[in-house]
Each structure stands twice: as C-alpha cells, then as structure tokens.
Motif scaffolding. Structure first.
Motif, PDB file in Angstrom:
ATOM      1  N   PHE B 295       0.841  -1.211   0.000  1.00 25.13           N
ATOM      2  CA  PHE B 295       0.000   0.000   0.000  1.00 25.13           C
ATOM      3  C   PHE B 295       0.865   1.245   0.000  1.00 25.13           C
ATOM      4  O   PHE B 295       2.028   1.196   0.409  1.00 25.13           O
ATOM      5  CB  PHE B 295      -0.972  -0.007   1.188  1.00 25.13           C
ATOM      6  CG  PHE B 295      -0.306  -0.018   2.537  1.00 25.13           C
ATOM      7  CD1 PHE B 295       0.098   1.159   3.139  1.00 25.13           C
ATOM      8  CD2 PHE B 295      -0.066  -1.219   3.200  1.00 25.13           C
ATOM      9  CE1 PHE B 295       0.726   1.154   4.380  1.00 25.13           C
ATOM     10  CE2 PHE B 295       0.574  -1.237   4.438  1.00 25.13           C
ATOM     11  CZ  PHE B 295       0.964  -0.051   5.026  1.00 25.13           C
ATOM     12  N   GLU B 296       0.277   2.328  -0.517  1.00 27.45           N
ATOM     13  CA  GLU B 296       0.950   3.630  -0.482  1.00 27.45           C
ATOM     14  C   GLU B 296       0.129   4.559   0.384  1.00 27.45           C
ATOM     15  O   GLU B 296      -1.102   4.541   0.330  1.00 27.45           O
ATOM     16  CB  GLU B 296       1.010   4.230  -1.899  1.00 27.45           C
ATOM     17  CG  GLU B 296       2.053   3.586  -2.762  1.00 27.45           C
ATOM     18  CD  GLU B 296       2.174   4.282  -4.122  1.00 27.45           C
ATOM     19  OE1 GLU B 296       2.046   5.530  -4.170  1.00 27.45           O
ATOM     20  OE2 GLU B 296       2.370   3.567  -5.104  1.00 27.45           O
ATOM     21  N   MET B 335       3.708  -2.753   3.537  1.00 30.93           N
ATOM     22  CA  MET B 335       3.030  -4.007   3.236  1.00 30.93           C
ATOM     23  C   MET B 335       2.313  -4.431   4.512  1.00 30.93           C
ATOM     24  O   MET B 335       2.720  -4.062   5.615  1.00 30.93           O
ATOM     25  CB  MET B 335       4.011  -5.100   2.826  1.00 30.93           C
ATOM     26  CG  MET B 335       4.731  -4.811   1.525  1.00 30.93           C
ATOM     27  SD  MET B 335       5.307  -6.320   0.685  1.00 30.93           S
ATOM     28  CE  MET B 335       6.580  -6.878   1.772  1.00 30.93           C
ATOM     29  N   GLY B 336       1.253  -5.193   4.348  1.00 35.61           N
ATOM     30  CA  GLY B 336       0.549  -5.679   5.527  1.00 35.61           C
ATOM     31  C   GLY B 336      -0.528  -6.655   5.125  1.00 35.61           C
ATOM     32  O   GLY B 336      -0.884  -6.762   3.941  1.00 35.61           O
ATOM     33  N   TYR B 337      -1.001  -7.406   6.123  1.00 38.79           N
ATOM     34  CA  TYR B 337      -2.110  -8.320   5.881  1.00 38.79           C
ATOM     35  C   TYR B 337      -3.415  -7.572   6.082  1.00 38.79           C
ATOM     36  O   TYR B 337      -3.567  -6.835   7.049  1.00 38.79           O
ATOM     37  CB  TYR B 337      -2.043  -9.510   6.850  1.00 38.79           C
ATOM     38  CG  TYR B 337      -0.959 -10.476   6.466  1.00 38.79           C
ATOM     39  CD1 TYR B 337      -1.186 -11.444   5.493  1.00 38.79           C
ATOM     40  CD2 TYR B 337       0.299 -10.403   7.044  1.00 38.79           C
ATOM     41  CE1 TYR B 337      -0.176 -12.323   5.107  1.00 38.79           C
ATOM     42  CE2 TYR B 337       1.311 -11.281   6.668  1.00 38.79           C
ATOM     43  CZ  TYR B 337       1.065 -12.236   5.697  1.00 38.79           C
ATOM     44  OH  TYR B 337       2.058 -13.097   5.318  1.00 38.79           O
ATOM     45  N   VAL B 338      -4.352  -7.763   5.144  1.00 37.98           N
ATOM     46  CA  VAL B 338      -5.700  -7.206   5.294  1.00 37.98           C
ATOM     47  C   VAL B 338      -6.719  -8.310   5.011  1.00 37.98           C
ATOM     48  O   VAL B 338      -6.415  -9.282   4.310  1.00 37.98           O
ATOM     49  CB  VAL B 338      -5.971  -6.016   4.331  1.00 37.98           C
ATOM     50  CG1 VAL B 338      -5.067  -4.839   4.665  1.00 37.98           C
ATOM     51  CG2 VAL B 338      -5.808  -6.424   2.866  1.00 37.98           C
ATOM     52  N   LYS B 361      -3.859   3.572   0.159  1.00 41.94           N
ATOM     53  CA  LYS B 361      -4.550   2.710  -0.799  1.00 41.94           C
ATOM     54  C   LYS B 361      -3.688   1.514  -1.181  1.00 41.94           C
ATOM     55  O   LYS B 361      -2.465   1.614  -1.274  1.00 41.94           O
ATOM     56  CB  LYS B 361      -5.015   3.496  -2.025  1.00 41.94           C
ATOM     57  CG  LYS B 361      -3.892   3.917  -2.903  1.00 41.94           C
ATOM     58  CD  LYS B 361      -4.393   4.352  -4.273  1.00 41.94           C
ATOM     59  CE  LYS B 361      -3.159   4.616  -5.090  1.00 41.94           C
ATOM     60  NZ  LYS B 361      -3.201   5.045  -6.367  1.00 41.94           N
ATOM     61  N   VAL B 362      -4.388   0.394  -1.367  1.00 41.59           N
ATOM     62  CA  VAL B 362      -3.694  -0.829  -1.759  1.00 41.59           C
ATOM     63  C   VAL B 362      -3.118  -0.617  -3.147  1.00 41.59           C
ATOM     64  O   VAL B 362      -3.797  -0.096  -4.041  1.00 41.59           O
ATOM     65  CB  VAL B 362      -4.675  -2.019  -1.746  1.00 41.59           C
ATOM     66  CG1 VAL B 362      -4.023  -3.279  -2.304  1.00 41.59           C
ATOM     67  CG2 VAL B 362      -5.180  -2.260  -0.323  1.00 41.59           C
ATOM     68  N   SER B 363      -1.835  -0.979  -3.322  1.00 40.39           N
ATOM     69  CA  SER B 363      -1.235  -0.739  -4.634  1.00 40.39           C
ATOM     70  C   SER B 363      -0.521  -1.971  -5.137  1.00 40.39           C
ATOM     71  O   SER B 363      -0.239  -2.901  -4.399  1.00 40.39           O
ATOM     72  CB  SER B 363      -0.292   0.456  -4.577  1.00 40.39           C
ATOM     73  OG  SER B 363       0.611   0.285  -3.525  1.00 40.39           O
ATOM     74  N   LYS B 364      -0.260  -1.908  -6.434  1.00 42.01           N
ATOM     75  CA  LYS B 364       0.360  -3.021  -7.127  1.00 42.01           C
ATOM     76  C   LYS B 364       1.822  -3.149  -6.683  1.00 42.01           C
ATOM     77  O   LYS B 364       2.494  -2.158  -6.456  1.00 42.01           O
ATOM     78  CB  LYS B 364       0.307  -2.732  -8.632  1.00 42.01           C
ATOM     79  CG  LYS B 364       0.164  -3.956  -9.495  1.00 42.01           C
ATOM     80  CD  LYS B 364      -0.121  -3.561 -10.936  1.00 42.01           C
ATOM     81  CE  LYS B 364       1.148  -3.053 -11.570  1.00 42.01           C
ATOM     82  NZ  LYS B 364       1.064  -2.253 -12.723  1.00 42.01           N
ATOM     83  N   LEU B 365       2.286  -4.390  -6.594  1.00 42.88           N
ATOM     84  CA  LEU B 365       3.706  -4.627  -6.329  1.00 42.88           C
ATOM     85  C   LEU B 365       4.383  -5.079  -7.628  1.00 42.88           C
ATOM     86  O   LEU B 365       3.742  -5.749  -8.433  1.00 42.88           O
ATOM     87  CB  LEU B 365       3.865  -5.711  -5.256  1.00 42.88           C
ATOM     88  CG  LEU B 365       3.353  -5.342  -3.857  1.00 42.88           C
ATOM     89  CD1 LEU B 365       3.389  -6.534  -2.929  1.00 42.88           C
ATOM     90  CD2 LEU B 365       4.153  -4.187  -3.283  1.00 42.88           C
ATOM     91  N   PRO B 366       5.638  -4.771  -7.855  1.00 45.59           N
ATOM     92  CA  PRO B 366       6.499  -3.953  -7.002  1.00 45.59           C
ATOM     93  C   PRO B 366       6.154  -2.458  -7.069  1.00 45.59           C
ATOM     94  O   PRO B 366       5.529  -2.003  -8.010  1.00 45.59           O
ATOM     95  CB  PRO B 366       7.891  -4.208  -7.591  1.00 45.59           C
ATOM     96  CG  PRO B 366       7.640  -4.501  -9.035  1.00 45.59           C
ATOM     97  CD  PRO B 366       6.331  -5.216  -9.085  1.00 45.59           C
ATOM     98  N   PHE B 367       6.608  -1.719  -6.053  1.00 45.94           N
ATOM     99  CA  PHE B 367       6.413  -0.270  -6.044  1.00 45.94           C
ATOM    100  C   PHE B 367       7.326   0.379  -7.077  1.00 45.94           C
ATOM    101  O   PHE B 367       7.016   1.428  -7.613  1.00 45.94           O
ATOM    102  CB  PHE B 367       6.757   0.298  -4.664  1.00 45.94           C
ATOM    103  CG  PHE B 367       5.842  -0.166  -3.561  1.00 45.94           C
ATOM    104  CD1 PHE B 367       4.562   0.341  -3.450  1.00 45.94           C
ATOM    105  CD2 PHE B 367       6.260  -1.108  -2.649  1.00 45.94           C
ATOM    106  CE1 PHE B 367       3.716  -0.075  -2.438  1.00 45.94           C
ATOM    107  CE2 PHE B 367       5.423  -1.532  -1.624  1.00 45.94           C
ATOM    108  CZ  PHE B 367       4.146  -1.020  -1.520  1.00 45.94           C
ATOM    109  N   VAL B 368       8.484  -0.229  -7.288  1.00 52.24           N
ATOM    110  CA  VAL B 368       9.493   0.293  -8.226  1.00 52.24           C
ATOM    111  C   VAL B 368       9.784  -0.810  -9.248  1.00 52.24           C
ATOM    112  O   VAL B 368       9.878  -1.980  -8.883  1.00 52.24           O
ATOM    113  CB  VAL B 368      10.794   0.654  -7.458  1.00 52.24           C
ATOM    114  CG1 VAL B 368      11.920   1.003  -8.404  1.00 52.24           C
ATOM    115  CG2 VAL B 368      10.528   1.806  -6.497  1.00 52.24           C
ATOM    116  N   GLN B 369       9.904  -0.449 -10.501  1.00 46.93           N
ATOM    117  CA  GLN B 369      10.095  -1.451 -11.549  1.00 46.93           C
ATOM    118  C   GLN B 369      11.415  -2.204 -11.387  1.00 46.93           C
ATOM    119  O   GLN B 369      12.453  -1.610 -11.124  1.00 46.93           O
ATOM    120  CB  GLN B 369      10.032  -0.763 -12.927  1.00 46.93           C
ATOM    121  CG  GLN B 369       9.429  -1.643 -14.010  1.00 46.93           C
ATOM    122  CD  GLN B 369       8.146  -2.373 -13.555  1.00 46.93           C
ATOM    123  OE1 GLN B 369       7.225  -1.753 -13.068  1.00 46.93           O
ATOM    124  NE2 GLN B 369       8.126  -3.692 -13.702  1.00 46.93           N
TER     125      GLN B 369
END
Lengths: 126, 372
Positions: B295-296, B335-338, B361-369
C-alpha cells in the motif's frame, strides 16, 4: 561532534537556545546522526501549553520513529515551516536551519536545570 | 555476537554496526538514502555472509527437498535456482529460501543430485532441525553456513564491474541461474544472478578459508572503487527489498502465515505432496481470509511494523508488516495483511499512526520497476 557552548541540552538529545523568554528548540548533532536520514517531522502542538518532558512531536527517520520531548514548560509559538518540505535540514544543520520549534517559556530560570554542553558531551561519550 | 569474515572491514570503514540474527552486522555507512541510490543507479556491495547454506546429496536428496518445500524442485537442472518455502504442519512458513541445483538428479543414469539451500540467518537452526526431523530416507545433509562467505553485489552496473575478475561469462548470466568456477583467483566460487534489491546484480558464495575472503573483497574493491562501487548496509537492504515488495522473514511472513496468504502462491506447487500441502490446497480452493498487500500512503505519515490497519468505519482489518519512506519514490509505502475483501488494488484502507487514522490505498507490487 559539535555541541555549541551557548546552548543547553536534555538527556533526550534536544537542544535549547534561550533569548529573553523565547526558547528555540531542536535535536542535537548526536541525535540526527543516530537517527540517520530524517524523512518527516510531525509537530501538531503549535499554540499548546505543555509541561517539561511532554511529547511535542515526532521525528521519523527511514528506519525509526522517535518522540520529541519539550525541555522546559511553556507555550509553543512557532513550528519551523521549512521542515515540512525539507526535513533533511535537521540532518544537515541541526542547530541552524534544522531548528524545530519556538516556545514562550513560563520560567526562563528553568533552563538552568538543563545540561551544559560539557555535561551533554560526557553523556553521549564524545 | 558472531562475526562474518568481513566484520573488521565494516568497522574500519566506519559502519554503524548492530546485532542482527546473532551477528555483528553493518546497518549503514554513509546513510540509508545515499546507499539506496547507489544500488538503484550504479552498484553496491552487501556482506550477507550471515545467511545459512545447507548442502543436500544422495539419491534421496531431491525427494527430501520435494517433501519439505513448496516449489517443484524436480524442474531444476544444473545451474538453475528456485525461490521456495519451507512449511510447517499448519501450512505456516518456517522459512523462505533459495534452492540451487548444483548437480542434476538423474537416477536412471546413476547420478544423484546435489543441491544447496540458502536460508535466513535467524532460521538456520530451526530449518535444519525441521528438515532433519523429516529426513526419514537418509539424504546426506551438511550445514556449511559457518564456513561459507557471501557477498551480494547489486545494481545495474554490478555485473559489468565484476566481469574482469573471472573468465566465466557473468555479464550475461540469466536471472535465477549461476555458474561455479574461479573468481578473483579463488576456486569453486558460485556466482549467481540473484539478489534482494530488484536492481540487478550478482551474489557470490565462497568457502571461507586460506584468505579467500580477503582476496575476493580486495579484488572487488580494486575493480569497483574507481567505478563508484559502494558499501551498503542492512538498512538500505531493507528499503530496497521493500520497494520491490519482497517479503522479509519475521516481518511479512512467519510460522503463522501461509504462502497463499503471503502472495507466494506462485511458488506453491500442488503437482507434488509437501508438508501441509493438503491443508494449503483446501485454503487455495476456499480462498484465504487475509492477504498480504502493498500500500501507499495518501495522507502524510509513515507506516511501521505492527501498526493497525482499519477500514473507513474504524474496524480492525489487519496489521502493517513493513513500512518505510521509499527513497526512490519519496513517498511512504508499506506491506501488511488485510481481510481479503480489502485486498484488491486501489482499496481504501487506513493506517493507525499514533491514534490517528491516515488514509492509504492498496497498490500493485512492485512499487518500483525491477531491473533484471
């Protein structure tokens, strides 16, 4: 490490510069070096009257978060606005541009209870 | 505290040192942000000699690995590497690890396989005991952790910097493969295209004897220092891996989280039986109740391990497992469990930071390419 003689210090690694009844407060060279890269300074106590040793904010480094403790009883009159966008000023200039708050102190004589530069240097072993 | 072959060099270089998994390890040298950028943009050296290495041999070595780990090691051919998990009887993760196929298992041709497992330093004893307990068919097991040195040289220019130190082609080594041979004048060195940074680069395993550690270290820095190669501590190792969404054992995964909950379904293969595979197959069919997400932060604040995650009404829906200010993005990530209902990308969640609920907000991983 540099601990200017004209400042007073706390065991929690804050420094105080008293001019009249206005104290400028920040964290020491030792504290910023231990914390590492500072990424966020959160102080939301502007305008509040707080007692000595109360938490007036927090400082977040990349890896850790630490509370900031008020060295002397008083009212927080100003928060350094530059830290909002440039928290790294605390690393680069802890006693200058990296100052954190100004406090109108209730009793300027309280500052005599704080550590001198030599006493603080001895505490941190440098 | 235990020392690695390089502990004295870290201290001499002025590193901030701290205990990690029983070892006296460098946390940072010049500062986390500076070291982080060096790895993303050029190259840096991490001493990760504290990691554990086990060698498994004999005709039942592959059979044992297949029974105790989640990924399908029968797919490995010599020179290939797999990311995998050890599971416990409840499907929880005992450790995450790499499996190296040093010699392929081909019993028809009369050849037994040789494998190396690379495990987390804090779990060496736990893993060894758990695997040994399940070693009912007599596979040969050797714990070579204490005599194995490991340096990770990571970054887009890492392979280029190291290529002059060996005749093996390490410049074009494919991701998750390795070669073994002479490196910096030392024999039997494993050079592996792996790492924990997503920045590209290599990991170098060698036997810690006859001054090998000094030879390799000196050669790497003689070659690398003029090209900007830097020393990197465990602090930047953590921010680099978190930007990639890689799990850290003890933070993001542990004995009480399953590979499916942790997003490691891709290394959980039901083409074979392994510890708790039946339970995990049921969990997969039913869908896990909680999931590990990235998440970010939207509101300003930095998430930290163990902070509570809540929904808009303030109901507890999970916990943060890792968090930091991302040096590359300049934003706070975690990161975390939801609860599974909140796991889709862009779900609105709230992180409780010092009694305040901050929007994320939950975001796609990876945060960095990834660069590899």
């Amino acid at each position: 490490m540099d601990f200017p003689k004209e400042l007073r210090y706390t065991k929690d690694h804050e420094w105080v510069r008293l001019e009249g009844d206005i104290a400028t407060i920040g964290i020491t060279e030792f504290a910023q070096s231990e914390l590492g890269d500072i990424v966020y300074v959160e102080i939301e106590t502007a305008g509040q009257h707080l007692g000595a040793e109360a938490v007036f904010g927090t400082v977040e480094a990349v890896k850790t978060v630490s509370d900031l403790f008020l060295p002397v009883t008083g009212t927080i009159t100003e928060v350094n606005p530059e830290l909002n966008n440039q928290p790294e000023l605390v690393n680069s200039d802890p006693y200058g541009e990296g100052w954190m708050i100004k406090v109108k102190v209730d009793n300027p004589a309280d500052i005599e209870n704080l550590l001198t530069s030599d006493a603080y240097a001895a505490q941190v072993g440098s | 505290m235990k020392e690695t072959p390089f502990t004295a060099k870290h201290i001499a270089a002025g590193a901030k040192m701290a205990e990690f998994a029983g070892y006296n390890m460098p946390i940072s040298y010049t500062g986390i942000n500076d070291e982080h950028a060096a790895v993303r943009n050029n190259a840096g050296v991490f001493d990760v000699s504290h990691m554990g290495e086990f060698i498994f041999k004999g005709e039942n070595a592959l059979e044992l690995i297949q029974r105790v780990t989640t990924n399908d090691a029968s797919k490995l051919t010599a020179g290939k590497i797999q990311y995998s998990c050890l599971t416990n009887e409840n499907g929880g993760i005992v450790d995450d690890l790499l499996v190296y196929c040093i010699e392929e298992n081909n019993l028809h041709a009369g050849k037994a396989g040789v494998y190396m497992l690379v495990v987390n330093a804090a779990n060496i004893e736990k893993d060894w005991d758990w695997i040994e307990f399940q070693n009912t068919n007599g596979a040969e097991m050797h714990n070579i952790s204490d005599r194995t040195g490991l340096l990770a040289i990571q970054g887009p220019n890492a392979s280029k910097i190291l290529q002059p130190l060996t005749d093996m082609d390490i410049l074009n080594l494919r991701y998750y493969t390795f070669v073994k041979g002479k490196f910096a004048g030392v024999d039997n060195v494993i050079v592996s295209a792996t790492g924990y940074t997503g920045a590209g680069g290599l990991e170098i395993y060698f036997e810690d004897k006859d001054g090998n550690a000094d030879k390799i270290w000196d050669a790497i820095f003689k070659e690398g220092t003029p090209k900007g190669l830097k020393l990197i501590g465990l602090g930047a190792r953590d921010t680099l891996r978190l930007e990639m969404g890689y799990c850290l054992y003890g933070n993001d995964i542990d004995d009480f989280s399953t590979p499916l909950e942790a997003g490691l379904g891709w290394i959980t293969k039901f083409t074979k039986n392994f510890t708790a595979s039946e339970y995990l197959q049921k969990q997969k069919a039913a869908g896990p109740d909680k999931k590990l997400v990235g998440f970010e932060m939207i509101d300003r604040g930095i998430p930290r391990h163990d902070y509570r995650i809540k929904d808009a009404e303030g109901n507890l829906i999970g916990r943060v497992t890792s968090g930091t200010q991302s040096p590359t993005l300049g934003r706070a990530i975690g990161m975390g469990y939801v609860s599974t209902a909140f796991s889709p990308i862009d779900s609105e969640i709230f992180i409780e930071v010092r009694d305040k609920l901050l929007k994320a907000k939950v975001s796609k991983l990876p945060f960095v390419q990834q660069k590899q």
